[in-house]
Write an enzyme that holds these catalytic residues in place. Structure first.
Site, PDB file in Angstrom:
ATOM      1  N   LYS A 183       0.931  -1.075   0.302  1.00 20.28           N
ATOM      2  CA  LYS A 183       0.002  -0.076  -0.143  1.00 20.28           C
ATOM      3  C   LYS A 183       1.072   1.198  -0.033  1.00 20.28           C
ATOM      4  O   LYS A 183       1.335   1.547   1.076  1.00 20.28           O
ATOM      5  CB  LYS A 183      -0.796  -0.052   1.207  1.00 20.28           C
ATOM      6  CG  LYS A 183      -2.450   0.705   0.984  1.00 20.28           C
ATOM      7  CD  LYS A 183      -2.114   2.085   0.815  1.00 20.28           C
ATOM      8  CE  LYS A 183      -2.036   2.988   2.061  1.00 20.28           C
ATOM      9  NZ  LYS A 183      -1.667   4.269   1.641  1.00 20.28           N
ATOM     10  N   GLY A 236       6.366   5.012   8.690  1.00 19.25           N
ATOM     11  CA  GLY A 236       5.706   6.407   8.705  1.00 19.25           C
ATOM     12  C   GLY A 236       5.647   7.010   9.961  1.00 19.25           C
ATOM     13  O   GLY A 236       6.662   7.031  10.659  1.00 19.25           O
ATOM     14  N   SER A 237       4.822   7.797  10.210  1.00 21.73           N
ATOM     15  CA  SER A 237       4.602   8.746  11.668  1.00 21.73           C
ATOM     16  C   SER A 237       4.543   7.922  12.723  1.00 21.73           C
ATOM     17  O   SER A 237       3.925   6.637  12.621  1.00 21.73           O
ATOM     18  CB  SER A 237       3.482   9.705  11.464  1.00 21.73           C
ATOM     19  OG  SER A 237       2.270   8.874  11.330  1.00 21.73           O
ATOM     20  N   THR A 238       4.883   8.183  13.698  1.00 20.65           N
ATOM     21  CA  THR A 238       5.100   7.479  14.820  1.00 20.65           C
ATOM     22  C   THR A 238       3.462   7.297  15.511  1.00 20.65           C
ATOM     23  O   THR A 238       3.051   6.095  15.949  1.00 20.65           O
ATOM     24  CB  THR A 238       5.925   8.295  16.291  1.00 20.65           C
ATOM     25  OG1 THR A 238       6.985   8.048  15.729  1.00 20.65           O
ATOM     26  CG2 THR A 238       5.592   7.371  17.679  1.00 20.65           C
ATOM     27  N   GLU A 239       2.654   8.117  15.214  1.00 22.50           N
ATOM     28  CA  GLU A 239       1.199   8.536  15.608  1.00 22.50           C
ATOM     29  C   GLU A 239       0.573   7.110  14.860  1.00 22.50           C
ATOM     30  O   GLU A 239      -0.270   6.605  15.607  1.00 22.50           O
ATOM     31  CB  GLU A 239       0.610   9.607  15.248  1.00 22.50           C
ATOM     32  CG  GLU A 239      -0.452   9.792  15.309  1.00 22.50           C
ATOM     33  CD  GLU A 239      -1.237  11.150  14.510  1.00 22.50           C
ATOM     34  OE1 GLU A 239      -0.389  11.721  13.666  1.00 22.50           O
ATOM     35  OE2 GLU A 239      -2.762  11.156  14.447  1.00 22.50           O
ATOM     36  N   GLY A 241       2.094   4.667  13.588  1.00 22.48           N
ATOM     37  CA  GLY A 241       2.936   3.381  13.930  1.00 22.48           C
ATOM     38  C   GLY A 241       1.945   2.772  15.289  1.00 22.48           C
ATOM     39  O   GLY A 241       2.053   1.570  15.441  1.00 22.48           O
ATOM     40  N   GLU A 258       9.020   1.337  11.351  1.00 23.26           N
ATOM     41  CA  GLU A 258      10.260   2.536  11.253  1.00 23.26           C
ATOM     42  C   GLU A 258       9.383   3.624  11.173  1.00 23.26           C
ATOM     43  O   GLU A 258       8.712   4.151  10.261  1.00 23.26           O
ATOM     44  CB  GLU A 258      10.717   2.003   9.891  1.00 23.26           C
ATOM     45  CG  GLU A 258      12.329   2.848   9.716  1.00 23.26           C
ATOM     46  CD  GLU A 258      12.213   4.068   9.330  1.00 23.26           C
ATOM     47  OE1 GLU A 258      11.997   5.278   9.980  1.00 23.26           O
ATOM     48  OE2 GLU A 258      12.391   4.236   7.885  1.00 23.26           O
TER      49      GLU A 258
END
Ligand code: NAI
Ligand code: MG
Length: 489
Positions: A183, A236-239, A241, A258
């Site tokens: 994706k 991508g973003s920690t949010e 994740g 990551e």
């Protein structure tokens, strides 16, 4: 709408089970060229139903047919053929990446596309070298291990290095014998579709690699929740994740993440100043600061502060953004209006919280283009409590802080929730290694910045995620260990 023969003829379709298909809903969405702010083309808007079809195709290809029957050496040959296919079309792919993402064409060609080819070659090399042990146990037993594929892997990737992030996940997953549903980011779907086409032309059996374009909250979330997906690899973003880790719990998917960074770039007083200035500039401005490893916190010894900042500002000034298709351009636009607004918001925060703006902070005019261009920005006198010292900005915005000695530098360096990368500039080998060991980050550079290679592991400490991509370490992400016991009595 911009017309360009290159802009994927097959855009507007999903690649599922070896076929190009419309989204079940029939819906599409535009992908924007960030340097003109105009749509490049329409892309299929995959959703739950399409993800389900793709997962079924990937499951089918994993369980039966040519893929599971193929020996590892033939898999290696196929991955080499994918690399050859990418190489044959490298210039086109670079152009496509530049139009979809906005990065300078030279960088797209020399880094993104080149590294993606290398990644397929590197894991082609591993494919027939993935094997277990024979373990000497007490008793009349033969015990051995097998490293088996995990199954259907979902790969969800960001827009900052579109083809490269696809390669980092698809190449090792296939080398280990898995099948994949990819994706790509909604902002940059085009090179992932081309990868599917190239892989298919190279002979990859139907269903082994599927590409579903679409949005994160719909297509991405459907992949993460799907009960028949065995593993999710995310960058991508920690949010997001955090959301993925939670949503993947249903069928206990393996997850590797990551995530973001706020990496410290530490310059000691004895450093080669010219080299450190060059390094600090590319650390933050490379890819317009939209790099998870961006050296967004510059920590400098207070004794060299004035000299260093003067040189840095001069060099940054020379990096003003330009048309990414122009070979002279060193910095392109940000990816989107949303990202531009986000970054401008951080710049306002920096000012209002008392940081001192040295250079930039404003939008750049690039040949009357309405693209998302922002000038290189440096803030001085940033304290660790300020928002711009703590949060990932993901733009060309540098926060400068000074320190008195190495201990303070390390303490400041580690004063972050993130732990993706760090760097130290010094001529003193003892200080270099002391810092390298003490900095809590998955990658530490000494007298260099941003260098990565498919052979060396990459990943985060702390909120920057877990699991190591690249190198032999990535094989752990895409295999599981089986212990086989044979009774010899
Ligand atoms: P994002 O984390 O939302 O997007 C990354 C990928 O995740 C995209 O493919 C997206 O479609 C997908 N996604 C989003 N929500 C999802 C969900 N609920 N379930 C499954 N998949 C989902 O990043 P975004 O919104 O593009 O950027 C926001 C910020 O994130 C940036 O400003 C930057 O700070 C950070 N970021 C960090 C990256 C890194 O490499 N560390 C890469 C991209 C963004
Ligand atoms: Mg998002």
């Amino acid at each position: 709408m911009q017309t360009d023969a290159l802009v994927a003829i097959r855009a507007g379709k999903l690649f599922i089970g070896g076929e190009w298909r419309d989204a079940e809903s029939g819906r599409t969405f535009p992908t924007i060229n960030p340097s003109t702010a105009e749509p490049l083309t329409e892309v299929a808007e995959g959703d739950v139903a399409d993800v389900d079809q793709a997962v079924r195709a990937a499951r089918g290809a994993f369980e039966s047919g040519a893929w599971p029957a193929m020996d590892a050496r033939s898999r290696a040959k196929l991955l080499h053929a994918v690399a050859d296919g990418l190489e044959a079309r490298a210039d086109e792919l670079a152009r496509l990446e530049t139009m979809d993402n906005g990065k300078p064409l030279r960088e797209a060609r020399m880094f993104d596309i080149k590294e993606s080819i290398e990644c397929f070659r590197y894991y082609a090399g591993w494919a027939d070298k993935i094997y277990g042990d024979v373990i000497p146990l007490p008793g009349p037993y033969l015990n051995y291990t097998r490293l088996e594929p995990i199954g259907v892997c979902g790969a969800i990737i960001p827009w900052n290095y579109p083809l490269q992030m696809a390669a980092w996940k698809v190449a090792p997953a296939l080398a280990c014998g898995n099948t994949v549903v990819l994706k790509p980011a909604e902002q940059t779907p085009l090179t992932a579709l081309e990868l599917a086409r190239i892989a298919s032309e190279a002979g990859l059996p139907a269903g082994v690699l599927n590409v579903v374009t679409g949005h994160g909250e719909t297509a991405g979330a459907a992949l993460v929740r799907h009960p028949d997906v065995d593993k999710i690899a995310f960058t991508g973003s920690t949010e997001v994740g955090r959301i993925i880790q939670r949503e993947a719990a249903g069928n206990l998917k393996r997850v590797s993440l990551e995530l973001g960074g706020k990496s410290p770039n530490i310059v000691l007083a004895d450093a080669d100043i010219e080299a450190a200035v060059r390094g600090a500039t590319s650390a933050i401005f490379y890819n317009t600061g939209q790099a998870c490893t961006a050296g967004s916190r510059l920590l400098i010894d207070e004794s060299i502060r004035d000299e260093f900042l003067e040189k840095l500002a001069k060099r940054a000034d020379g990096m003003r953004p330009g048309d990414p298709l122009n070979p002279k351009t060193r910095m392109g636009p940000l990816i989107s209006q949303e990202q531009l607004d986000r970054v401008l918001g951080y710049i306002e925060k920096g000012k209002s919280e008392g940081a001192e703006l040295v250079i930039g902070g404003d939008r750049a005019e690039v040949s009357n283009n309405p693209g998302y261009f922002l000038n290189p920005t440096i803030f001085d006198r940033v304290t660790p409590e300020m928002t711009i010292a703590r949060e990932e900005i993901f733009g060309p915005v540098l926060a400068v802080t000074t320190f008195a000695d190495l201990d303070e530098a390390i303490e400041l360096g580690n004063k972050t929730d993130y732990g993706l990368a760090a760097a130290v500039w010094t001529q003193d080998v003892k200080k270099a290694h002391r810092a390298a060991h003490a900095l809590r980050a998955g990658t530490v550079w000494v007298n260099m910045y941003h260098t990565l290679d498919t052979g060396s592991p990459f990943g985060g400490y702390k909120h920057s995620g877990y699991g190591r991509e690249l190198g032999k370490y990535a094989l752990d992400l895409y295999t599981q260990v089986k212990s086989v016991w044979v009774n010899l009595a």
